[in-house]
Design an enzyme around this catalytic site. Structure first.
Site, PDB file in Angstrom:
ATOM      1  N   ASP A 137       1.605   5.229   1.349  1.00 50.81           N
ATOM      2  CA  ASP A 137       1.342   6.272   2.338  1.00 50.81           C
ATOM      3  C   ASP A 137       1.929   7.590   1.848  1.00 50.81           C
ATOM      4  OD1 ASP A 137       0.267   4.302   3.952  1.00 50.81           O
ATOM      5  OD2 ASP A 137       2.129   3.963   5.041  1.00 50.81           O
ATOM      6  N   ASP A 183       0.852  -1.197   0.000  1.00 51.18           N
ATOM      7  CA  ASP A 183       0.000   0.000   0.000  1.00 51.18           C
ATOM      8  C   ASP A 183       0.886   1.243   0.000  1.00 51.18           C
ATOM      9  OD1 ASP A 183       0.894   0.025   2.654  1.00 51.18           O
ATOM     10  OD2 ASP A 183      -0.932  -0.981   3.340  1.00 51.18           O
ATOM     11  N   ASP A 195      10.539   4.903  12.902  1.00 48.97           N
ATOM     12  CA  ASP A 195      11.272   3.855  13.602  1.00 48.97           C
ATOM     13  C   ASP A 195      12.639   3.526  13.001  1.00 48.97           C
ATOM     14  OD1 ASP A 195       9.912   2.726  11.467  1.00 48.97           O
ATOM     15  OD2 ASP A 195       8.874   1.191  12.642  1.00 48.97           O
TER      16      ASP A 195
HETATM   17  P1  ATP Z   1       4.338  -2.505   5.999  1.00 49.29           P
HETATM   18  O1  ATP Z   1       4.893  -2.925   4.686  1.00 49.29           O
HETATM   19  O2  ATP Z   1       4.272  -3.593   6.989  1.00 49.29           O
HETATM   20  O3  ATP Z   1       3.069  -1.704   5.913  1.00 49.29           O
HETATM   21  P2  ATP Z   1       5.380   0.011   6.891  1.00 49.29           P
HETATM   22  O4  ATP Z   1       6.780   0.480   7.116  1.00 49.29           O
HETATM   23  O5  ATP Z   1       4.569   0.753   5.891  1.00 49.29           O
HETATM   24  O6  ATP Z   1       5.460  -1.523   6.562  1.00 49.29           O
HETATM   25  P3  ATP Z   1       3.355   0.758   8.764  1.00 49.29           P
HETATM   26  O7  ATP Z   1       2.970   0.106  10.037  1.00 49.29           O
HETATM   27  O8  ATP Z   1       2.380   0.835   7.657  1.00 49.29           O
HETATM   28  O9  ATP Z   1       4.668   0.018   8.286  1.00 49.29           O
HETATM   29  O10 ATP Z   1       3.868   2.209   9.157  1.00 49.29           O
HETATM   30  C1  ATP Z   1       4.125   3.230   8.199  1.00 49.29           C
HETATM   31  C2  ATP Z   1       5.325   4.062   8.637  1.00 49.29           C
HETATM   32  O11 ATP Z   1       5.054   4.695   9.881  1.00 49.29           O
HETATM   33  C3  ATP Z   1       6.595   3.268   8.880  1.00 49.29           C
HETATM   34  O12 ATP Z   1       7.329   3.060   7.686  1.00 49.29           O
HETATM   35  C4  ATP Z   1       7.329   4.138   9.859  1.00 49.29           C
HETATM   36  O13 ATP Z   1       7.973   5.198   9.210  1.00 49.29           O
HETATM   37  C5  ATP Z   1       6.216   4.723  10.708  1.00 49.29           C
HETATM   38  N1  ATP Z   1       5.936   3.911  11.900  1.00 49.29           N
HETATM   39  C6  ATP Z   1       5.042   2.899  12.012  1.00 49.29           C
HETATM   40  N2  ATP Z   1       5.043   2.367  13.241  1.00 49.29           N
HETATM   41  C7  ATP Z   1       5.951   3.060  13.945  1.00 49.29           C
HETATM   42  C8  ATP Z   1       6.412   2.997  15.295  1.00 49.29           C
HETATM   43  N3  ATP Z   1       5.932   2.102  16.149  1.00 49.29           N
HETATM   44  N4  ATP Z   1       7.350   3.891  15.688  1.00 49.29           N
HETATM   45  C9  ATP Z   1       7.841   4.816  14.816  1.00 49.29           C
HETATM   46  N5  ATP Z   1       7.445   4.904  13.549  1.00 49.29           N
HETATM   47  C10 ATP Z   1       6.526   4.054  13.097  1.00 49.29           C
HETATM   48 MG    MG Z   2       2.448   0.458   5.484  1.00 46.55          MG
END
Ligand code: ATP
Ligand code: MG
Length: 426
Positions: free
Chosen positions: A54, A52, A139
């Site tokens: 963002d 997805d 993160d």
């Molecule tokens: P995925 O492919 O699993 O969706 P993702 O990196 O997009 O991976 P998300 O949970 O969708 O993970 O989170 C989007 C973004 O928000 C992350 O890439 C990160 O930058 C930030 N983020 C998410 N969770 C945290 C956290 N617990 N602490 C700090 N930043 C976070």
């Molecule tokens: Mg994500």
């Protein structure tokens, strides 16, 4: 703080969602700043197809609502705008900063920041900020890259591009402090490492052991969401190996070591099913993870358990799990049904076999029986029998089976109990 701007020459632009780009362009046309951010940028740079997209922007959720006709504001911890663009939902979040309290670990003299719990966990992080602050509160460095589709460049505030090239997962800032303020980041680290084939930066890895206990302070409902992401996204077995290596399995589950063989087999089968787009359910995985917890809670005289005993053991095993991971009721019922059906596989009578084959949980219970066979927990010939039973027609099957055996009724606790021929466990 100025970013390093790099052209993303290796990035395959065909994999970038046109709808996400349209959202960025519309925000910019309205006078705001906007980029793709997070997992999608990381995945694109690693040559993977993002699941997805963002967008991060300096527009507030209300501003975003003014730009697009179809917007839904969601989120309790922080407000995020879901923009629907030609059928695709793009998550649009406003640049945020870590709040002041995040820099202040709780001290022994009783002072603690209004934004941190007594354990040092972030409670509120809804302060808007500038883009560089938004980068620093994320993160991992590879999750803090901002992609500008207008000129195919990446804004990098934390050396994330170097970590993409080095295939390194490195937490931003002081690792122990960042894990303490949100221990779920520990699980995220393992998940990304397993899924993306990244290695943990040594300082990030070293901070896991001193902080992992804090996972017990995370709300169990959040850990259930994370459980799904850890083990039901196609890389469950590798993630489990990493979790075991870092001492997290015993934190997440009430009775882990004995459960490992069957848990690992269930993960392997879940991974295989996901790889070929077959449906998977958390209840099945939980049944495997908690199988030994359940057995442990059955009366010791396993040959003498009845339905009520099994029901109680199932409830107790699930209750033990709720301490760390809140299992939604329907998944708990699923696991309970799978467990309670196991002894019936050993009752090879016409009536029981016919009823079991018709049971709505037969397939799951049979798959579970096969896991037990594979982990030497049920006789191989029983597995073979049930595999063949599904291939022959009902009449043929009935011919080879005894009718219900005559039973001597036993009286216990003042009520009748149907004897169970075999717990099916030994
Ligand atoms: P995925 O492919 O699993 O969706 P993702 O990196 O997009 O991976 P998300 O949970 O969708 O993970 O989170 C989007 C973004 O928000 C992350 O890439 C990160 O930058 C930030 N983020 C998410 N969770 C945290 C956290 N617990 N602490 C700090 N930043 C976070
Ligand atoms: Mg994500």
């Amino acid at each position: 703080m100025l970013p390093v701007r790099t052209t993303a020459s290796a990035l395959n632009r065909a994999l970038v969602s046109a709808n996400a780009v349209a959202v960025v362009e519309a925000l910019r046309d309205a006078g705001f700043d906007a980029y793709l951010v997070g997992g999608c940028v990381r995945d694109l740079l690693l040559g993977r197809t993002p699941k997805d997209f963002d967008v991060a922007t300096d527009a507030t959720p209300e501003d975003v609502r003014g730009v697009f006709p179809r917007v839904r504001l969601v989120g309790r911890r922080f407000r995020i705008a879901h923009v629907r663009m030609r059928g695709e939902v793009i998550e649009v979040s406003t640049f945020r900063r870590a709040q002041d309290g995040d820099d202040t670990p709780p001290s022994r003299n009783g002072y603690r920041s209004a934004h941190l719990s007594e354990h040092g966990i972030i409670l509120h992080d809804n302060a808007y900020g500038a883009i560089d602050e938004d980068a620093l509160r994320r993160d991992f460095t590879v999750n803090a890259l901002y992609y500008d589709p207008a000129d195919n460049s990446v804004l990098d505030y934390c050396d994330g591009m170097a970590d993409i090239v080095g295939r390194t997962l490195r937490i931003i800032g002081d690792p122990a402090r960042r894990f303490r303020e949100d221990p779920v980041r520990i699980l995220r680290a393992l998940r990304f490492a397993a899924k993306l084939g990244l290695h943990l930066h040594p300082a990030t890895e070293a901070a896991i052991a001193p902080t992992r206990e804090m996972l017990t302070a995370v709300p169990p409902a959040r850990l259930f969401d994370e459980f799904i992401k850890l083990f039901m996204q196609g890389h469950g077995e590798q993630t489990f190996d990493l979790a075991a290596k870092h001492g997290l399995v015993e934190i997440l589950f009430p009775r882990p070591p004995q459960g490992e063989a069957i848990a690992r087999l269930a993960l392997a089968s879940t991974d295989e099913r996901i790889a070929v787009d077959k449906p998977v359910t958390p209840g099945f995985l939980l049944a495997a993870f908690l199988w030994h917890e359940y057995l442990h809670r059955l009366p010791q005289d396993a040959g003498r358990t009845n339905g009520e005993d099994r029901e109680q053991a199932a409830c107790a095993a699930l209750a033990a799990q709720q301490q760390t991971i809140a299992v939604p009721r329907r998944h708990g019922y699923f696991a309970r049904d799978v467990w309670c059906l196991q002894p019936r596989f050993a009752q090879l009578t016409q009536r029981n076999v016919a009823a079991l084959l018709e049971h709505r949980r037969f397939r799951a219970a049979y798959d579970f029986l096969m896991l037990r066979v594979a982990s030497d927990d049920a006789p191989a010939e029983l597995g073979r029998w049930w595999t063949e039973a599904q291939a022959v027609d009902a009449d043929e099957l009935a011919r080879d089976l005894p009718a219900e055996p005559r039973r001597r009724r036993r009286r216990r606790h003042g009520k009748h109990r149907a004897p169970v021929l075999n717990q099916g466990v030994a």
